[in-house]
Design an enzyme around this catalytic site. Structure first.
Site, short mmCIF file in Angstrom:
data_model
loop_
_atom_site.label_atom_id
_atom_site.label_comp_id
_atom_site.label_asym_id
_atom_site.label_seq_id
_atom_site.Cartn_x
_atom_site.Cartn_y
_atom_site.Cartn_z
N LYS A 158 13.76 -52.64 24.27
CA LYS A 158 14.40 -53.59 23.36
C LYS A 158 13.78 -54.97 23.48
CE LYS A 158 18.94 -53.29 22.85
NZ LYS A 158 20.39 -53.13 23.18
N GLU A 200 16.71 -50.52 28.55
CA GLU A 200 18.10 -50.13 28.76
C GLU A 200 18.19 -48.62 28.78
OE1 GLU A 200 21.15 -51.55 26.01
OE2 GLU A 200 20.42 -53.59 26.28
N LYS A 201 19.11 -48.12 29.56
CA LYS A 201 19.37 -46.69 29.48
C LYS A 201 19.95 -46.41 28.10
CE LYS A 201 21.51 -42.80 31.80
NZ LYS A 201 20.23 -42.08 31.68
N HIS A 208 29.82 -48.55 18.88
CA HIS A 208 29.57 -49.99 18.94
C HIS A 208 30.90 -50.67 18.69
CE1 HIS A 208 27.26 -53.78 17.67
NE2 HIS A 208 28.52 -54.03 17.41
N GLU A 290 25.15 -57.34 23.85
CA GLU A 290 24.60 -58.65 23.54
C GLU A 290 25.70 -59.55 23.03
OE1 GLU A 290 22.22 -59.48 20.18
OE2 GLU A 290 23.09 -57.91 18.93
N ASN A 292 26.53 -62.48 20.09
CA ASN A 292 26.10 -63.14 18.85
C ASN A 292 26.77 -64.50 18.81
OD1 ASN A 292 26.19 -60.01 17.05
ND2 ASN A 292 24.47 -61.01 18.01
N ARG A 294 27.38 -66.91 16.74
CA ARG A 294 27.52 -67.40 15.35
C ARG A 294 28.68 -66.64 14.71
NH1 ARG A 294 25.69 -62.57 12.98
NH2 ARG A 294 24.08 -61.55 14.23
N VAL A 297 28.75 -61.28 9.95
CA VAL A 297 28.93 -60.72 8.61
C VAL A 297 30.34 -60.13 8.47
CG1 VAL A 297 28.17 -58.88 7.06
CG2 VAL A 297 26.46 -60.21 8.33
N ARG A 340 29.77 -53.02 3.40
CA ARG A 340 28.71 -53.93 2.95
C ARG A 340 28.15 -53.40 1.64
NH1 ARG A 340 25.43 -56.40 8.08
NH2 ARG A 340 27.19 -56.45 9.53
P1 ADP Z 1 26.06 -58.92 12.30
O1 ADP Z 1 25.98 -58.61 13.75
O2 ADP Z 1 26.77 -60.15 11.88
O3 ADP Z 1 26.40 -57.74 11.51
P2 ADP Z 1 23.35 -58.60 11.66
O4 ADP Z 1 22.61 -58.33 12.92
O5 ADP Z 1 23.55 -57.51 10.70
O6 ADP Z 1 24.66 -59.35 12.01
O7 ADP Z 1 22.65 -59.82 10.97
C1 ADP Z 1 23.33 -60.71 10.12
C2 ADP Z 1 22.43 -61.13 9.02
O8 ADP Z 1 21.39 -61.90 9.56
C3 ADP Z 1 21.87 -59.97 8.29
O9 ADP Z 1 21.94 -60.23 6.93
C4 ADP Z 1 20.44 -59.88 8.79
O10 ADP Z 1 19.55 -59.59 7.75
C5 ADP Z 1 20.17 -61.26 9.30
N1 ADP Z 1 19.46 -61.22 10.58
C6 ADP Z 1 19.96 -61.05 11.80
N2 ADP Z 1 19.02 -61.12 12.72
C7 ADP Z 1 17.87 -61.34 12.08
C8 ADP Z 1 16.54 -61.53 12.47
N3 ADP Z 1 16.20 -61.53 13.74
N4 ADP Z 1 15.62 -61.72 11.53
C9 ADP Z 1 15.96 -61.75 10.24
N5 ADP Z 1 17.21 -61.59 9.80
C10 ADP Z 1 18.15 -61.39 10.70
P1 ADP Z 2 20.57 -56.22 17.51
O1 ADP Z 2 20.42 -57.56 18.15
O2 ADP Z 2 19.39 -55.83 16.73
O3 ADP Z 2 21.87 -56.09 16.81
P2 ADP Z 2 21.69 -54.61 19.65
O4 ADP Z 2 21.29 -54.80 21.08
O5 ADP Z 2 22.99 -55.15 19.24
O6 ADP Z 2 20.54 -55.21 18.74
O7 ADP Z 2 21.59 -53.06 19.30
C1 ADP Z 2 21.70 -52.63 17.96
C2 ADP Z 2 22.22 -51.21 17.92
O8 ADP Z 2 21.33 -50.31 18.64
C3 ADP Z 2 23.56 -51.00 18.60
O9 ADP Z 2 24.65 -51.30 17.78
C4 ADP Z 2 23.50 -49.54 18.98
O10 ADP Z 2 23.78 -48.72 17.87
C5 ADP Z 2 22.04 -49.33 19.34
N1 ADP Z 2 21.85 -49.49 20.79
C6 ADP Z 2 21.48 -50.62 21.42
N2 ADP Z 2 21.38 -50.43 22.75
C7 ADP Z 2 21.69 -49.14 22.99
C8 ADP Z 2 21.76 -48.32 24.17
N3 ADP Z 2 21.48 -48.79 25.38
N4 ADP Z 2 22.10 -47.01 24.02
C9 ADP Z 2 22.38 -46.51 22.80
N5 ADP Z 2 22.33 -47.22 21.66
C10 ADP Z 2 22.00 -48.53 21.74
MG MG Z 3 23.70 -56.38 17.74
#
Ligand code: ADP
Ligand code: ADP
Ligand code: MG
Length: 456
Positions: A158, A200-201, A208, A290, A292, A294, A297, A340
């Site tokens: 990741k 990550e494992k 989620h 993680e 967020n 902010r 959505v 959505r």
């Molecule tokens: P949430 O966790 O609020 O559902 P998302 O990860 O889906 O958030 O991201 C929220 C919005 O921000 C989405 O519309 C996504 O396209 C945009 N977004 C989030 N992270 C990024 C990124 N690293 N680069 C571009 N767009 C991002």
């Molecule tokens: P992002 O910042 O892109 O939202 P996340 O770390 O929140 O990234 O991971 C996005 C999605 O990927 C999670 O909601 C989950 O579905 C999957 N995921 C992330 N980490 C793991 C894990 N260790 N094992 C299984 N699924 C994972």
């Molecule tokens: Mg996430």
């Protein structure tokens, strides 16, 4: 109180912020790119200033332009919405340096929470359970192999700077690690300008589940229940519900996760609305994933079940007010679901489908909320996210919420571009959804449209 706020975003979230400002008597300044001259946030804001060409890098991500406009128009606050600069620590610092209140946490708190790999270390030290994984980033394939060996396959590579489901690669065997490492690194570099990778494992079939928190400047932190965001396609959320329908969810687990989330916010020195994302396995064991830093959505489903306006709370907190809501005031009422609504074609691998909306009908009725910034005749530009709105329903229980969602989706008409409305309708009719224990992999394993076709 803040007097005048620059909204550094577009689309439905720009309108959401604008409306909250209005209710609080705060003036608004919108910014827009050349592709967004016809956008609704431009028309509804007190004033609107064009900040550059269509490409986000030249407009919505242009920090200098945003700060210049904020100062020239006499703003005292900046709301970043989600996406764009919302989790950019340097922007938060730059706002502060320019004498503007960034409506979010400090740059320092964003840095602590924003690097996923660093946040894991912080959480572990604070006693919040984290997914097993590497201690910090892995710099080479050799380090990745050693880390993967010690946590056990399958693993996920990741991006530390990751977001939006990008920069993530699964790896099932050591012989595939070198290729996955190169791919994850390249995607992370391309998406985030930072190629740091950690391991990550891979948690099998987890859900989620995330906790909404509010934290003020005085150390008070409360949690506002959970959102179940397990309905994901390629790690991106499609539908969310609150509370979680999982069979393992109960008051005890909710309180445990809520307290862990508050701890997570405290160790970062956090203020603002925020979300702590967890993975929960089949046994109800939860792991920090993680934070967020902010508004999210899917915040409206939490607003529906708690009755708290989260964006107004962000504005009050940023204005320096103490949280007036106490933990014991938070009671969850009924059930809320968000779908959505994306301009994309589910039949063409969900390819974005920009273009002119020829006709539009937006559903309504008790317990139905539509957050969108599109209108009939509006041309969806091809430059930004394909999400054009959100349909949120609130019922006295899950059954009623699903019934409302079914009818609202059936009424929803967007002609002229392809959307996922019909896909969402088919999804909420699936027995796996109705039963509620679906996991994060459900949509990846299931072809909702093909299954429907074969039944017909
Ligand atoms: P949430 O966790 O609020 O559902 P998302 O990860 O889906 O958030 O991201 C929220 C919005 O921000 C989405 O519309 C996504 O396209 C945009 N977004 C989030 N992270 C990024 C990124 N690293 N680069 C571009 N767009 C991002
Ligand atoms: P992002 O910042 O892109 O939202 P996340 O770390 O929140 O990234 O991971 C996005 C999605 O990927 C999670 O909601 C989950 O579905 C999957 N995921 C992330 N980490 C793991 C894990 N260790 N094992 C299984 N699924 C994972
Ligand atoms: Mg996430």
């Amino acid at each position: 109180m803040l007097r005048r706020v620059l909204i550094a975003n577009r689309g439905e979230i720009a309108l959401r912020v604008l409306r909250a400002c209005r209710e609080l008597g705060i003036e608004t300044v919108a910014v827009y790119s050349q592709a967004d001259a016809d956008a609704l946030h431009v028309q509804l804001a007190g004033q609107a200033v064009c900040i550059g060409p269509a490409r986000a890098a030249d407009s919505y991500l242009n920090q200098d332009a945003l700060l210049t406009v904020a100062k020239a128009t006499g703003c005292d606050g900046v709301h970043p919405g989600y996406g764009f600069l919302s989790e950019n620590a340097d922007f938060a610092d730059a706002c502060a340096a320019a004498g503007l209140t960034f409506i979010g946490p400090s740059g320092d708190a964003i840095r602590k929470a924003g690097s996923k790999s660093a946040a894991r270390d912080l959480m572990r030290a604070a006693g919040v359970p984290v997914t097993p994984g590497s201690d910090g980033p892995v710099a080479s394939v050799e380090e990745a192999l050693t880390a993967a060996e010690s946590v056990g396959y399958p693993v996920l590579l990741k991006a530390s700077a990751g977001g939006g489901g990008r920069g993530i690669r699964r790896c099932d065997r050591p012989e595939d690690l070198s290729a996955a490492f190169a791919e994850a690194k390249a995607e992370a570099q391309a998406c985030f300008g930072n190629d740091e990778i950690y391991i990550e494992k891979f948690i099998e079939d987890p859900k989620h589940i995330e906790i909404q928190i509010l934290a003020d400047n005085y150390g008070d932190v409360i949690y506002l229940g959970e959102r179940d965001c397990s309905m994901q396609r390629r790690n991106q959320k499609v539908l969310e519900e609150a509370p979680s329908p999982a069979s393992f969810m109960n008051e005890e687990l909710r309180a445990k996760m809520g307290k862990a989330a508050c701890t997570a916010a405290k160790v970062c020195g956090y203020r603002n609305a925020g979300t702590i994302e967890f993975l929960v396995d089949k046994n109800g064991e939860f792991y920090f994933m993680e934070m967020n830093t902010r508004i999210q959505v899917e915040h409206p489903i939490t607003e529906a079940v708690t009755g708290v306006d989260l964006v107004k709370q962000q504005l009050l907190i940023a204005s320096g007010q103490r949280l007036s809501i106490k933990q014991e005031d938070i009671k969850l009422t009924g059930h809320a679901i968000e779908c959505r609504i994306n301009a994309e074609n589910p039949l063409l691998d969900f390819r974005p489908s920009p273009g002119r909306i020829k006709s539009l009908f937006i559903p309504g009725g008790p317990g139905i909320r539509v957050d969108t910034a599109v209108y009939q005749g509006y041309e969806i530009p091809p430059y930004y996210d394909s999400m054009i709105g959100k349909l949120i329903v609130h019922g006295k229980n899950r059954e009623e919420a699903i019934a409302k969602m079914t009818w609202a989706l059936s009424e929803f008409i967007v002609d002229g571009v392809a959307t996922n409305v019909d896909f969402q309708l088919k999804l909420i009719r699936r027995p796996e959804f109705l039963e509620g224990n679906y996991d994060n992999g459900f949509l990846n394993r299931t072809d909702i449209l093909a299954d429907e076709r074969s039944k017909e």
